[in-house]
Write a protein that holds these residues in place. Structure first.
Motif, PDB file in Angstrom:
ATOM      1  N   ASN A  88       0.837  -1.193   0.000  1.00 54.13           N
ATOM      2  CA  ASN A  88       0.000   0.000   0.000  1.00 54.13           C
ATOM      3  C   ASN A  88       0.872   1.243   0.000  1.00 54.13           C
ATOM      4  N   LYS A  89       0.252   2.400  -0.104  1.00 57.16           N
ATOM      5  CA  LYS A  89       1.003   3.653  -0.256  1.00 57.16           C
ATOM      6  C   LYS A  89       1.919   3.930   0.922  1.00 57.16           C
ATOM      7  N   ASP A  90       1.591   3.392   2.109  1.00 54.76           N
ATOM      8  CA  ASP A  90       2.421   3.640   3.291  1.00 54.76           C
ATOM      9  C   ASP A  90       3.683   2.786   3.312  1.00 54.76           C
ATOM     10  N   ASN A  91       3.781   1.851   2.373  1.00 57.28           N
ATOM     11  CA  ASN A  91       4.996   1.040   2.226  1.00 57.28           C
ATOM     12  C   ASN A  91       6.012   1.694   1.283  1.00 57.28           C
ATOM     13  N   ILE A  92       5.676   2.895   0.779  1.00 59.99           N
ATOM     14  CA  ILE A  92       6.480   3.550  -0.261  1.00 59.99           C
ATOM     15  C   ILE A  92       7.024   4.882   0.242  1.00 59.99           C
ATOM     16  N   ILE A  93       8.311   5.109   0.015  1.00 64.40           N
ATOM     17  CA  ILE A  93       8.908   6.429   0.238  1.00 64.40           C
ATOM     18  C   ILE A  93       9.543   6.863  -1.076  1.00 64.40           C
ATOM     19  N   VAL A  94       9.098   8.003  -1.580  1.00 70.48           N
ATOM     20  CA  VAL A  94       9.587   8.525  -2.853  1.00 70.48           C
ATOM     21  C   VAL A  94      10.939   9.197  -2.631  1.00 70.48           C
ATOM     22  N   THR A  95      11.850   8.964  -3.558  1.00 69.50           N
ATOM     23  CA  THR A  95      13.214   9.483  -3.423  1.00 69.50           C
ATOM     24  C   THR A  95      13.622  10.244  -4.680  1.00 69.50           C
ATOM     25  N   THR A  96      14.729  10.954  -4.563  1.00 68.70           N
ATOM     26  CA  THR A  96      15.283  11.675  -5.701  1.00 68.70           C
ATOM     27  C   THR A  96      16.128  10.700  -6.511  1.00 68.70           C
ATOM     28  N   GLY A  97      15.427   9.901  -7.308  1.00 68.50           N
ATOM     29  CA  GLY A  97      16.072   8.865  -8.100  1.00 68.50           C
ATOM     30  C   GLY A  97      16.329   7.609  -7.278  1.00 68.50           C
ATOM     31  N   ALA A  98      16.622   6.520  -7.992  1.00 71.77           N
ATOM     32  CA  ALA A  98      16.974   5.265  -7.314  1.00 71.77           C
ATOM     33  C   ALA A  98      18.305   5.396  -6.592  1.00 71.77           C
ATOM     34  N   SER A  99      19.151   6.315  -7.028  1.00 73.70           N
ATOM     35  CA  SER A  99      20.445   6.508  -6.369  1.00 73.70           C
ATOM     36  C   SER A  99      20.261   6.944  -4.918  1.00 73.70           C
ATOM     37  N   GLU A 100      19.386   7.905  -4.693  1.00 73.95           N
ATOM     38  CA  GLU A 100      19.126   8.318  -3.311  1.00 73.95           C
ATOM     39  C   GLU A 100      18.487   7.181  -2.524  1.00 73.95           C
ATOM     40  N   ALA A 101      17.618   6.426  -3.191  1.00 73.98           N
ATOM     41  CA  ALA A 101      16.988   5.283  -2.524  1.00 73.98           C
ATOM     42  C   ALA A 101      18.036   4.293  -2.029  1.00 73.98           C
ATOM     43  N   ARG A 237      11.941   3.123 -17.049  1.00 75.87           N
ATOM     44  CA  ARG A 237      10.606   2.623 -17.398  1.00 75.87           C
ATOM     45  C   ARG A 237       9.899   3.542 -18.378  1.00 75.87           C
ATOM     46  N   TYR A 238       9.958   4.845 -18.099  1.00 78.91           N
ATOM     47  CA  TYR A 238       9.254   5.812 -18.942  1.00 78.91           C
ATOM     48  C   TYR A 238      10.209   6.735 -19.696  1.00 78.91           C
ATOM     49  N   SER A 239      11.480   6.348 -19.767  1.00 75.71           N
ATOM     50  CA  SER A 239      12.484   7.181 -20.428  1.00 75.71           C
ATOM     51  C   SER A 239      12.459   8.591 -19.846  1.00 75.71           C
ATOM     52  N   MET A 240      12.565   8.658 -18.519  1.00 82.80           N
ATOM     53  CA  MET A 240      12.501   9.927 -17.790  1.00 82.80           C
ATOM     54  C   MET A 240      13.700  10.058 -16.854  1.00 82.80           C
ATOM     55  N   CYS A 241      14.895   9.791 -17.378  1.00 80.59           N
ATOM     56  CA  CYS A 241      16.097   9.788 -16.542  1.00 80.59           C
ATOM     57  C   CYS A 241      16.314  11.133 -15.841  1.00 80.59           C
ATOM     58  N   GLY A 242      15.964  12.211 -16.518  1.00 80.15           N
ATOM     59  CA  GLY A 242      16.207  13.537 -15.950  1.00 80.15           C
ATOM     60  C   GLY A 242      15.227  13.953 -14.876  1.00 80.15           C
ATOM     61  N   ALA A 243      14.159  13.208 -14.699  1.00 91.16           N
ATOM     62  CA  ALA A 243      13.177  13.569 -13.678  1.00 91.16           C
ATOM     63  C   ALA A 243      13.706  13.314 -12.271  1.00 91.16           C
ATOM     64  N   ARG A 244      14.567  12.297 -12.129  1.00 97.40           N
ATOM     65  CA  ARG A 244      15.156  11.924 -10.846  1.00 97.40           C
ATOM     66  C   ARG A 244      14.095  11.591  -9.794  1.00 97.40           C
ATOM     67  N   ILE A 245      13.239  10.652 -10.139  1.00 95.48           N
ATOM     68  CA  ILE A 245      12.240  10.162  -9.191  1.00 95.48           C
ATOM     69  C   ILE A 245      12.366   8.642  -9.058  1.00 95.48           C
ATOM     70  N   GLY A 246      12.641   8.211  -7.840  1.00 93.25           N
ATOM     71  CA  GLY A 246      12.704   6.797  -7.523  1.00 93.25           C
ATOM     72  C   GLY A 246      11.878   6.531  -6.290  1.00 93.25           C
ATOM     73  N   CYS A 247      12.018   5.342  -5.726  1.00 96.12           N
ATOM     74  CA  CYS A 247      11.312   5.052  -4.479  1.00 96.12           C
ATOM     75  C   CYS A 247      11.918   3.837  -3.788  1.00 96.12           C
ATOM     76  N   ILE A 248      11.633   3.746  -2.516  1.00 93.23           N
ATOM     77  CA  ILE A 248      11.952   2.590  -1.690  1.00 93.23           C
ATOM     78  C   ILE A 248      10.629   1.953  -1.290  1.00 93.23           C
ATOM     79  N   VAL A 249      10.541   0.635  -1.415  1.00 91.17           N
ATOM     80  CA  VAL A 249       9.307  -0.072  -1.063  1.00 91.17           C
ATOM     81  C   VAL A 249       9.657  -1.207  -0.103  1.00 91.17           C
ATOM     82  N   SER A 250       8.981  -1.230   1.030  1.00 94.65           N
ATOM     83  CA  SER A 250       9.224  -2.274   2.025  1.00 94.65           C
ATOM     84  C   SER A 250       8.036  -2.356   2.965  1.00 94.65           C
ATOM     85  N   LYS A 251       7.877  -3.505   3.605  1.00 93.19           N
ATOM     86  CA  LYS A 251       6.841  -3.670   4.628  1.00 93.19           C
ATOM     87  C   LYS A 251       7.421  -3.627   6.039  1.00 93.19           C
ATOM     88  N   ASN A 252       8.735  -3.429   6.130  1.00 96.65           N
ATOM     89  CA  ASN A 252       9.403  -3.360   7.428  1.00 96.65           C
ATOM     90  C   ASN A 252       9.207  -1.960   8.009  1.00 96.65           C
TER      91      ASN A 252
END
Length: 398
Positions: A88-101, A237-252
């Motif tokens: 669910n949405k509470d298992n997700i934290i949006v990051t500045t790219g996968a690198s920050e994640a 995924r969407y050819s949006m490398c310059g957007a710098r949006i990633g995320c971390i997903v976990s249930k912990n």
């Protein structure tokens, strides 16, 4: 004179970008360069994402919440549900790219001198992120002769110590294009549970899987709620490398609470990029059907052409858009630089990524390069022609 930190000195140059000065010099001399070195897709970004930024009515470009906008996280959760990943949405934290994640994740699960096991070759920045946190990467080598298959679980067990905190995989793999099976993931799950380790999976290439294979997420495995951490991104995924949006997903929950503190310390991910990312999730599924078809054709053309060059070995990638190629040279760092400095055919040359930078074990990968097949089919054919000519001349001179 003030000294630079040891970790700063130890941080390696990017094998993808370190040859840029030589490429820039070649361009100034009028040489056209085919860039096979970097995973920057030439596929068009979905128009719906671009329009969302152009047509929005934002009057104050304010902070979002530190974990990312609720609307975007909910749409991400719906996307994962469509991919049979129950979060669910509470298992997700949006990051500045996968690198920050990845940086946040490594920082939150390790202390200095702890260890993370990674099958090599692996995405070079994993090593940089580990060094930044004072963590030791413990590599387990996979080989081109065995199609970069997941190393034996017994090989993982041999290197597990009291300092081991996690196993990190990329699936589908960068730089190899390998796709780990459901059985592979299950074996890694059992290992993580047996030794109470985190299992981190970088799954940013999820959509790009070929030849009837299917991607299987670590979050699809039951019983991994406290151990599984997924890293994701919209860049490829969407050819949006310059957007710098990633995320971390976990249930912990303890892990997410700790990540959130780091997310708060950098305030928030970029607002406009989240607007674009949220809209991108409305992209029709036919977009991926067409993109996967195009990458499959490119892969086939590339691999077929490479097989025709004497002394060249290539593993046919099963996913992502990279392949490792073994060349009949002693050191591809030297060869790659030579192509930029001293070789051209009809005023054209190549830029490739020497593969040694994707290994941490010394003197492995010295004969290999990584090719990103992100160019159109015509340019890929021409690129292999140039590579063949370059190898012939290089062998004559050396």
């Amino acid at each position: 004179m003030p000294e630079i930190s040891k970790k700063g000195i130890l941080t390696p140059e990017s094998p993808i970008r370190k040859l840029v000065p030589y490429a820039e010099a070649a361009k100034k001399n009028g040489v056209h360069i085919y860039h096979l070195n970097i995973g920057q897709p030439d596929i068009k970004t979905p128009q719906v994402a671009l329009d969302a930024v152009k047509n929005n009515n934002v009057e104050i470009l304010s902070y979002s919440t530190s974990n990312g906008s609720e609307a975007y996280r909910q749409k991400l959760a719906d996307y994962y549900d469509d991919n049979e990943i129950d979060i669910n949405k509470d298992n997700i934290i949006v990051t500045t790219g996968a690198s920050e994640a990845l940086l946040f994740t490594i920082a939150c699960i390790t202390d200095p001198h702890d260890e993370i096991i990674i099958p090599e070759p692996f995405y070079a920045n994993y090593n940089s992120f580990a060094i930044a946190e004072g963590v030791n990467v413990v590599p387990i080598t996979s080989t081109i002769e065995e199609n970069f298959a997941l190393p034996k679980i017994s090989d993982f067990e041999k290197v597990i110590t009291s300092k081991t905190k996690a196993i990190l995989i990329c699936n589908p793999g960068n730089p190899t294009g390998v796709v780990y099976s459901k059985q592979d993931i299950h074996q890694l799950k059992e290992l993580a549970l047996k030794y109470d380790l985190f299992l981190i999976a970088d799954e940013v290439y999820r959509e790009f899987v070929y030849d009837g294979k299917e991607h299987y997420s670590i979050l699809s495995e039951s019983g991994m709620e406290q151990h599984a951490i997924m890293i994701d991104s919209i860049s490829k995924r969407y050819s949006m490398c310059g957007a710098r949006i990633g995320c971390i997903v976990s249930k912990n929950k303890d892990f997410l609470f700790t990540i959130m503190k780091m997310a708060q310390s950098r305030l928030s991910p970029p607002t406009y990029a989240q607007i674009a990312a949220e809209a991108a999730l409305d992209t029709p599924k036919k977009y991926f059907t067409e993109v996967v078809s195009e990458y499959t054709q490119r892969r086939n053309i590339l691999v077929e052409a490479l097989h025709k060059i004497d002394g060249v070995t290539v593993f046919t990638p099963q996913g992502a858009f990279y392949c490792i190629v073994q060349l009949p040279v002693d050191d591809t760092d030297i060869f790659a630089q030579w192509m930029l400095e001293k070789f051209s055919d009809n005023n054209e040359t190549l830029m490739v990524a020497p593969a040694s930078g994707f290994y941490t074990t010394e003197n492995i990968g010295k004969k290999q390069i990584r090719i990103a097949y992100v160019l159109n089919q015509k340019d890929l054919i021409r690129s292999v022609e140039i590579l063949k000519l370059a190898l012939e001349k290089y062998q004559q001179e050396n």
